[in-house]
Design a protein around this motif. Structure first.
Motif, PDB file in Angstrom:
ATOM      1  N   LEU A 134       7.757  52.965  24.183  1.00  0.00           N
ATOM      2  CA  LEU A 134       9.186  53.269  24.104  1.00  0.00           C
ATOM      3  C   LEU A 134      10.011  52.274  24.917  1.00  0.00           C
ATOM      4  O   LEU A 134      11.086  51.853  24.484  1.00  0.00           O
ATOM      5  N   LEU A 135       9.517  51.888  26.093  1.00  0.00           N
ATOM      6  CA  LEU A 135      10.232  50.889  26.892  1.00  0.00           C
ATOM      7  C   LEU A 135      10.283  49.550  26.166  1.00  0.00           C
ATOM      8  O   LEU A 135      11.312  48.864  26.169  1.00  0.00           O
ATOM      9  N   PHE A 136       9.188  49.164  25.547  1.00  0.00           N
ATOM     10  CA  PHE A 136       9.135  47.906  24.808  1.00  0.00           C
ATOM     11  C   PHE A 136      10.118  47.917  23.641  1.00  0.00           C
ATOM     12  O   PHE A 136      10.892  46.975  23.451  1.00  0.00           O
ATOM     13  N   VAL A 137      10.118  48.990  22.863  1.00  0.00           N
ATOM     14  CA  VAL A 137      11.015  49.099  21.707  1.00  0.00           C
ATOM     15  C   VAL A 137      12.469  49.089  22.171  1.00  0.00           C
ATOM     16  O   VAL A 137      13.317  48.414  21.578  1.00  0.00           O
ATOM     17  N   SER A 138      12.751  49.790  23.246  1.00  0.00           N
ATOM     18  CA  SER A 138      14.109  49.834  23.772  1.00  0.00           C
ATOM     19  C   SER A 138      14.568  48.450  24.210  1.00  0.00           C
ATOM     20  O   SER A 138      15.702  48.036  23.938  1.00  0.00           O
ATOM     21  N   ARG A 139      13.699  47.722  24.899  1.00  0.00           N
ATOM     22  CA  ARG A 139      14.045  46.385  25.383  1.00  0.00           C
ATOM     23  C   ARG A 139      14.272  45.421  24.217  1.00  0.00           C
ATOM     24  O   ARG A 139      15.231  44.643  24.219  1.00  0.00           O
ATOM     25  N   VAL A 140      13.408  45.474  23.212  1.00  0.00           N
ATOM     26  CA  VAL A 140      13.558  44.596  22.046  1.00  0.00           C
ATOM     27  C   VAL A 140      14.855  44.918  21.306  1.00  0.00           C
ATOM     28  O   VAL A 140      15.596  44.018  20.906  1.00  0.00           O
ATOM     29  N   ARG A 198      27.608  45.753  10.798  1.00  0.00           N
ATOM     30  CA  ARG A 198      27.839  47.059  11.409  1.00  0.00           C
ATOM     31  C   ARG A 198      27.031  48.131  10.686  1.00  0.00           C
ATOM     32  O   ARG A 198      26.427  48.991  11.306  1.00  0.00           O
ATOM     33  N   LYS A 199      26.978  48.068   9.361  1.00  0.00           N
ATOM     34  CA  LYS A 199      26.174  49.022   8.594  1.00  0.00           C
ATOM     35  C   LYS A 199      24.693  48.884   8.965  1.00  0.00           C
ATOM     36  O   LYS A 199      23.992  49.876   9.150  1.00  0.00           O
ATOM     37  N   PHE A 200      24.242  47.647   9.073  1.00  0.00           N
ATOM     38  CA  PHE A 200      22.847  47.392   9.425  1.00  0.00           C
ATOM     39  C   PHE A 200      22.518  47.954  10.812  1.00  0.00           C
ATOM     40  O   PHE A 200      21.490  48.600  11.003  1.00  0.00           O
ATOM     41  N   LEU A 201      23.413  47.713  11.767  1.00  0.00           N
ATOM     42  CA  LEU A 201      23.175  48.224  13.125  1.00  0.00           C
ATOM     43  C   LEU A 201      23.208  49.742  13.165  1.00  0.00           C
ATOM     44  O   LEU A 201      22.421  50.374  13.869  1.00  0.00           O
ATOM     45  N   ASP A 202      24.124  50.349  12.415  1.00  0.00           N
ATOM     46  CA  ASP A 202      24.201  51.807  12.382  1.00  0.00           C
ATOM     47  C   ASP A 202      22.937  52.411  11.768  1.00  0.00           C
ATOM     48  O   ASP A 202      22.438  53.427  12.237  1.00  0.00           O
ATOM     49  N   ILE A 203      22.405  51.778  10.742  1.00  0.00           N
ATOM     50  CA  ILE A 203      21.152  52.263  10.142  1.00  0.00           C
ATOM     51  C   ILE A 203      20.013  52.131  11.140  1.00  0.00           C
ATOM     52  O   ILE A 203      19.185  53.026  11.273  1.00  0.00           O
ATOM     53  N   GLY A 204      19.982  51.037  11.894  1.00  0.00           N
ATOM     54  CA  GLY A 204      18.950  50.838  12.912  1.00  0.00           C
ATOM     55  C   GLY A 204      19.010  51.905  13.988  1.00  0.00           C
ATOM     56  O   GLY A 204      17.988  52.413  14.434  1.00  0.00           O
ATOM     57  N   ILE A 205      20.204  52.289  14.384  1.00  0.00           N
ATOM     58  CA  ILE A 205      20.352  53.339  15.403  1.00  0.00           C
ATOM     59  C   ILE A 205      19.857  54.663  14.863  1.00  0.00           C
ATOM     60  O   ILE A 205      19.176  55.410  15.558  1.00  0.00           O
ATOM     61  N   LEU A 206      20.145  54.952  13.604  1.00  0.00           N
ATOM     62  CA  LEU A 206      19.697  56.220  13.015  1.00  0.00           C
ATOM     63  C   LEU A 206      18.183  56.276  12.949  1.00  0.00           C
ATOM     64  O   LEU A 206      17.587  57.318  13.173  1.00  0.00           O
ATOM     65  N   HIS A 207      17.524  55.155  12.641  1.00  0.00           N
ATOM     66  CA  HIS A 207      16.069  55.159  12.546  1.00  0.00           C
ATOM     67  C   HIS A 207      15.403  55.287  13.909  1.00  0.00           C
ATOM     68  O   HIS A 207      14.315  55.840  14.012  1.00  0.00           O
ATOM     69  N   LEU A 208      16.032  54.775  14.966  1.00  0.00           N
ATOM     70  CA  LEU A 208      15.437  54.891  16.301  1.00  0.00           C
ATOM     71  C   LEU A 208      15.577  56.310  16.846  1.00  0.00           C
ATOM     72  O   LEU A 208      14.758  56.751  17.638  1.00  0.00           O
ATOM     73  N   ASN A 209      16.602  57.014  16.451  1.00  0.00           N
ATOM     74  CA  ASN A 209      16.788  58.379  16.944  1.00  0.00           C
ATOM     75  C   ASN A 209      15.942  59.275  16.122  1.00  0.00           C
ATOM     76  O   ASN A 209      15.320  60.126  16.323  1.00  0.00           O
TER      77      ASN A 209
END
Length: 83
Positions: free
Chosen positions: A42-48, A72-83
């Motif tokens: 989790l620390l590694f993924v967070s840092r990357v 912005r759409k790409f970043l928002d999708i990335g945030i949704l997948h990490l949560n």
């Protein structure tokens, strides 16, 4: 003969107790190792993710507005997948 049977029963009970104790120690050790690996991952993924986000912010200044919307759409999708 009874004395001998009692000794065997006592030894058998003691061995069973040691096996259960070793089993619980093995479970605790396994949980600690798994916890450490999950935390490290989790620390590694967070840092990357943080580094990628800063790189995108640097690139954003060179982009035209329509590309910024896509980013912005790409970043928002990335945030949704990490949560």
């Amino acid at each position: 003969m009874t004395h001998r049977n009692n000794e065997l029963l006592l030894i058998s009970t003691h061995m069973r107790y040691l096996n259960v104790q070793e089993f619980f120690y093995s479970i605790i050790f396994l949980l600690l190792v798994v916890g450490y690996l999950v935390r490290t991952h989790l620390l590694f993924v967070s840092r990357v993710y943080s580094e990628l986000r800063t790189e995108f912010e640097k690139v954003k200044s060179f982009m035209i507005p329509s590309d910024m919307i896509e980013l912005r759409k790409f970043l928002d999708i990335g945030i949704l997948h990490l949560n």
